[in-house]
Motif scaffolding. Structure first.
Motif, PDB file in Angstrom:
ATOM      1  N   ALA A 232       0.627  -1.353   0.171  1.00  0.00           N
ATOM      2  CA  ALA A 232      -0.172   0.275  -0.038  1.00  0.00           C
ATOM      3  C   ALA A 232       1.124   1.330   0.127  1.00  0.00           C
ATOM      4  N   ILE A 233       2.231   1.059   0.829  1.00  0.00           N
ATOM      5  CA  ILE A 233       2.556   2.344   1.286  1.00  0.00           C
ATOM      6  C   ILE A 233       3.393   2.384  -0.436  1.00  0.00           C
ATOM      7  N   LEU A 234       4.110   0.912  -1.259  1.00  0.00           N
ATOM      8  CA  LEU A 234       4.894   1.676  -2.309  1.00  0.00           C
ATOM      9  C   LEU A 234       4.137   1.746  -3.540  1.00  0.00           C
ATOM     10  N   THR A 235       2.695   1.799  -3.530  1.00  0.00           N
ATOM     11  CA  THR A 235       1.635   2.267  -4.754  1.00  0.00           C
ATOM     12  C   THR A 235       0.578   3.727  -3.928  1.00  0.00           C
ATOM     13  N   GLU A 236       1.362   4.063  -2.893  1.00  0.00           N
ATOM     14  CA  GLU A 236       0.563   5.476  -2.539  1.00  0.00           C
ATOM     15  C   GLU A 236      -0.698   5.460  -2.026  1.00  0.00           C
ATOM     16  N   SER A 237      -0.995   3.863  -1.577  1.00  0.00           N
ATOM     17  CA  SER A 237      -2.509   4.021  -1.729  1.00  0.00           C
ATOM     18  C   SER A 237      -3.190   3.742  -0.312  1.00  0.00           C
TER      19      SER A 237
ATOM     20  N   GLU B 178      15.131   1.678 -17.462  1.00  0.00           N
ATOM     21  CA  GLU B 178      16.242   0.736 -16.646  1.00  0.00           C
ATOM     22  C   GLU B 178      16.041  -1.013 -16.763  1.00  0.00           C
ATOM     23  N   LEU B 179      14.262  -0.614 -15.769  1.00  0.00           N
ATOM     24  CA  LEU B 179      14.528  -2.096 -16.282  1.00  0.00           C
ATOM     25  C   LEU B 179      13.933  -3.022 -17.060  1.00  0.00           C
ATOM     26  N   ALA B 180      13.014  -1.972 -17.865  1.00  0.00           N
ATOM     27  CA  ALA B 180      12.955  -3.381 -19.131  1.00  0.00           C
ATOM     28  C   ALA B 180      13.669  -3.764 -20.008  1.00  0.00           C
ATOM     29  N   MET B 181      14.730  -2.352 -20.203  1.00  0.00           N
ATOM     30  CA  MET B 181      15.691  -3.324 -20.738  1.00  0.00           C
ATOM     31  C   MET B 181      16.884  -4.552 -19.777  1.00  0.00           C
ATOM     32  N   ASP B 182      16.463  -4.221 -18.517  1.00  0.00           N
ATOM     33  CA  ASP B 182      17.478  -5.363 -17.723  1.00  0.00           C
ATOM     34  C   ASP B 182      16.789  -6.572 -18.765  1.00  0.00           C
ATOM     35  N   LEU B 183      14.909  -6.783 -18.656  1.00  0.00           N
ATOM     36  CA  LEU B 183      14.570  -7.548 -18.406  1.00  0.00           C
ATOM     37  C   LEU B 183      14.564  -7.845 -20.321  1.00  0.00           C
TER      38      LEU B 183
ATOM     39  N   GLN C 292       7.828   5.379  -7.601  1.00  0.00           N
ATOM     40  CA  GLN C 292       8.479   5.765  -9.124  1.00  0.00           C
ATOM     41  C   GLN C 292       9.251   4.195 -10.178  1.00  0.00           C
ATOM     42  N   LEU C 293       9.250   3.237  -9.412  1.00  0.00           N
ATOM     43  CA  LEU C 293       9.794   1.972  -9.421  1.00  0.00           C
ATOM     44  C   LEU C 293       9.344   0.933 -10.040  1.00  0.00           C
ATOM     45  N   VAL C 294       7.910   1.329  -9.154  1.00  0.00           N
ATOM     46  CA  VAL C 294       6.588   0.150  -9.512  1.00  0.00           C
ATOM     47  C   VAL C 294       6.169   0.188 -10.632  1.00  0.00           C
ATOM     48  N   ARG C 295       5.847   1.730 -10.285  1.00  0.00           N
ATOM     49  CA  ARG C 295       4.727   1.932 -11.695  1.00  0.00           C
ATOM     50  C   ARG C 295       5.602   1.665 -12.830  1.00  0.00           C
ATOM     51  N   GLN C 296       7.141   1.285 -13.205  1.00  0.00           N
ATOM     52  CA  GLN C 296       8.070   1.215 -14.174  1.00  0.00           C
ATOM     53  C   GLN C 296       7.810  -0.007 -14.363  1.00  0.00           C
ATOM     54  N   ILE C 297       7.966  -1.459 -13.373  1.00  0.00           N
ATOM     55  CA  ILE C 297       7.781  -2.588 -13.516  1.00  0.00           C
ATOM     56  C   ILE C 297       7.068  -2.848 -14.778  1.00  0.00           C
ATOM     57  N   PRO C 298       7.989  -3.857 -16.173  1.00  0.00           N
ATOM     58  CA  PRO C 298       7.094  -4.226 -17.293  1.00  0.00           C
ATOM     59  C   PRO C 298       6.052  -5.249 -16.990  1.00  0.00           C
ATOM     60  N   ILE C 299       4.768  -4.799 -17.242  1.00  0.00           N
ATOM     61  CA  ILE C 299       4.080  -6.169 -17.350  1.00  0.00           C
ATOM     62  C   ILE C 299       3.284  -6.638 -18.338  1.00  0.00           C
ATOM     63  N   ALA C 300       3.419  -7.470 -18.980  1.00  0.00           N
ATOM     64  CA  ALA C 300       2.029  -7.898 -20.072  1.00  0.00           C
ATOM     65  C   ALA C 300       1.248  -8.257 -20.466  1.00  0.00           C
ATOM     66  N   GLN C 301       1.013  -7.618 -21.450  1.00  0.00           N
ATOM     67  CA  GLN C 301      -0.485  -7.226 -21.603  1.00  0.00           C
ATOM     68  C   GLN C 301      -1.827  -8.292 -21.329  1.00  0.00           C
ATOM     69  N   ASP C 302      -1.181  -9.678 -22.108  1.00  0.00           N
ATOM     70  CA  ASP C 302      -2.027 -10.132 -20.768  1.00  0.00           C
ATOM     71  C   ASP C 302      -2.155 -10.401 -18.796  1.00  0.00           C
ATOM     72  N   ILE C 303      -1.079  -9.904 -18.686  1.00  0.00           N
ATOM     73  CA  ILE C 303      -1.704 -10.163 -17.044  1.00  0.00           C
ATOM     74  C   ILE C 303      -2.982  -8.797 -17.156  1.00  0.00           C
ATOM     75  N   LYS C 304      -2.491  -7.997 -17.756  1.00  0.00           N
ATOM     76  CA  LYS C 304      -3.085  -6.788 -17.738  1.00  0.00           C
ATOM     77  C   LYS C 304      -5.251  -7.132 -17.618  1.00  0.00           C
ATOM     78  N   ARG C 305      -5.362  -7.610 -19.015  1.00  0.00           N
ATOM     79  CA  ARG C 305      -6.230  -8.442 -19.434  1.00  0.00           C
ATOM     80  C   ARG C 305      -6.830  -8.896 -18.374  1.00  0.00           C
ATOM     81  N   TYR C 306      -6.150 -10.400 -17.528  1.00  0.00           N
ATOM     82  CA  TYR C 306      -6.129 -11.205 -16.772  1.00  0.00           C
ATOM     83  C   TYR C 306      -7.151  -9.935 -15.183  1.00  0.00           C
TER      84      TYR C 306
END
Lengths: 315, 263
Positions: free
Chosen positions: A37-42, B95-100, A219-233
């Motif tokens: 919750a803290i990481l997502t500022e919620s 950075e994160l995407a490139m690493d992946l 910010q790092l949390v928001r940058q984590i890449p996510i697949a489209q399939d996961i978003k759809r799920y």
């Protein structure tokens, strides 16, 4: 292989968990969800029976973060101005003038203890702060300092003299975290810790997460890449709550979808991964949806609670 | 990230190849089955190419539409969720995407057609193809066609009804009486009489016997005992008949009554 920043974040959370562990025995899931919750500022709502270390967990966590912490005790006579602050008449050189006296809401971490004991009027005073991160008193709007999150607790029993949270307000909490009784061994540990050692002294906790670090992690949390399939799920799961009329009267809003994806990202970060899996979503779906759905009479008649219904949706 | 995009393109090509190969093998089985069928019915094998191409086109299109990185991730757990995430975020350069992306690139060397293909299924399909080829060669060398089975089929068929029936059933006099428990309805000899009459009727239907002739000649026949359900019955028609019957016909009537008197 993970990036340095992810590894650092993971190390920091491992440290926080171990530090909280010095004060709170068990409750690993609760701690993890509060950190998310803290990481997502919620905002997060902790629900559990009295004596399950809800308040202790939040206050310990706030000590580990170099943030301004305030606590409000929910009571039926608590007024909105007691939360937001009010104008007080002050003597100055030029004469008397009204000056705004900020309330306890002007902090980074606000612990609203027993939120359901406060009147709806006071509860709604929190609404603007929780969503807009601002407070309006009179004609003035005051911006709250970021990061800002409300961690509220409530008791599922002793419903007399309580005011259940309105739907609009409960939707503003990203999580409804359920605290459960500790296991037998954990309880033995708790007894040992609080009967054999000086409770008042307690272990010394060093603040680890500074404001800047928290911003970077968010910010790092928001940058984590996510697949489209996961978003759809994630969206599909939330959509199901609106479609399964045989069990759910009212489903979750798109705010739940946003929260679910964001929480799944934070969960992946805590796990030291730079990608999100379906499991992250599945783990986060219970605390995110349980307070956003209203189960119907048929489900209640079959003794289903919100978690049972969510479990059914996951199948 | 160009390298990643090229690598992903190659992965897609491998997936297309695997998917096409699987469709081709399936279509080959369909082709051989049809070729075998057509060979039986004296139809040129070239017509089996029609179902082959229809099936190949249909399955290829269907599998191409379903193609996804999921198939690779299923076979290579190291890439699970990573590959899809990387592919979906191929344009991101933070950075994160490139690493992946680097992580995925390192693991992509594990991707090969042999690893993605379902080996067990492919082997069993190839074995099926070989089996069908063997059958085709065997039948063509021995010139086995459907026509060869027609006499055998016709032999077992009733010339009147066209149904497959046992020949013995038509002539076997005691085809009901011999069965266990056949006398649960009445006394055994009554059933036997009934059976025999039925056989005679059937024989008449099949044109083996003209019973009308003998019914006329056999008028006035009496039985020793007419009481139902008491003692054995015996037809005495041949002895008591006052009709004049030719010797040849008499012999037939005698044979008939003898046969129906058999226990």
């Amino acid at each position: 292989m993970t990036t340095d920043s992810i590894q650092k974040a993971k190390d920091a959370f491992d440290y926080i968990t171990s530090e909280i562990g010095k004060v709170v025995v068990g409750q690993q899931q609760v701690i993890k969800q509060i950190i998310i919750a803290i990481l997502t500022e919620s905002n997060a709502l902790l629900e559990g029976y009295p004596g399950l270390a809800k308040t202790l967990t939040v206050s310990t966590l706030s000590k580990l973060m170099d943030l301004k912490f305030s606590r409000i005790q929910g009571t039926p006579d608590l007024m909105p101005s007691d939360v937001t602050g009010t104008y007080v008449l002050e003597e100055t050189k030029s004469g008397r003038e009204f000056k705004f006296q900020p309330g306890p809401i002007f902090a980074n971490v606000v612990l609203m203890d027993e939120i359901n004991r406060a009147t709806p009027k006071t509860q709604s005073a929190l609404l603007e702060a929780m969503q807009e991160r601002q407070v309006t008193v009179g004609n003035h709007t005051y911006k709250l300092e970021r990061p800002f999150f409300v961690l509220a607790t409530q008791n599922p029993i002793e419903q007399e003299g309580t005011y259940p949270l309105p739907e609009a307000q409960s939707d503003r909490f990203l999580f409804k975290i359920k605290t459960d009784y500790p296991s037998f061994n954990d309880e033995v540990d708790i007894v040992t810790r609080y009967t054999e050692f000086d409770e008042k002294g307690g272990p010394e906790l060093k603040p680890l997460l500074k404001k800047d670090t928290i911003f970077k992690l968010q910010q790092l949390v928001r940058q984590i890449p996510i697949a489209q399939d996961i978003k759809r799920y994630a969206v599909e799961l939330v959509k199901k709550t609106r479609e399964r009329k045989e069990l759910i009267e009212y489903g979750a809003s798109p705010r739940a979808s946003i929260g679910l994806v964001l929480a799944a990202k934070a969960h992946a970060l805590l796990d030291g991964r730079n990608y999100v899996t379906k499991n992250d979503v599945r783990e986060m779906v219970y605390p995110i949806l349980r307070h956003r759905i209203i189960i119907n009479f048929e489900a209640e008649r079959n003794n289903f609670n919100e978690d049972d219904v969510i479990g059914y949706l996951l199948k | 990230m160009e390298i990643l995009k090229q690598a992903l393109k190659q992965v897609k090509q491998i997936l297309f190849f695997v998917s096409f190969f699987t469709s081709l093998i399936n279509s080959l089985i369909v082709f051989l089955l049809f070729a075998l069928l057509f060979f039986f019915f004296h139809v040129a094998w070239i017509y089996a190419l029609i179902p082959f191409f229809v099936f190949l086109g249909h399955t290829t299109l269907r599998s191409m539409r379903r193609i996804g990185y999921y198939d690779v991730e299923k076979k290579i757990p190291d890439l699970e969720w990573r590959l899809r995430t990387s592919a979906d975020n191929a344009d991101r350069k933070d950075e994160l995407a490139m690493d992946l992306h680097h992580d995925v690139l390192q693991r992509l060397h594990q991707v090969s057609a042999a690893r993605i293909m379902n080996k067990k299924q492919t082997i069993s399909k190839i074995a099926t193809i070989l089996g069908l080829c063997f059958l085709l060669v065997f039948f063509s060398l021995n010139s086995v066609h459907f026509d060869d089975f027609i006499p055998a089929i016709q032999q077992g068929m009733s010339p009147i009804t066209g149904f497959f029936v046992k020949e013995s059933n038509l002539t076997d006099v005691s085809f009901f009486g011999d069965e266990d428990g056949a006398n649960i309805y009445t006394e055994e000899d009554q059933i036997n009489y009934g059976n025999k009459e039925e056989v005679v009727e059937l024989n008449q239907m099949l044109g083996l016997v003209d019973i009308n002739k003998y019914n006329r000649d056999g008028e006035g026949k009496t039985f020793k005992d007419t009481a139902i359900g008491s003692g054995n019955r015996e037809a005495l028609g041949s002895e008591n008949s006052k009709e004049k019957i030719g010797d040849e016909d008499k012999q037939i009537v005698n044979n008939y009554f003898r046969s129906i008197n058999q226990p």
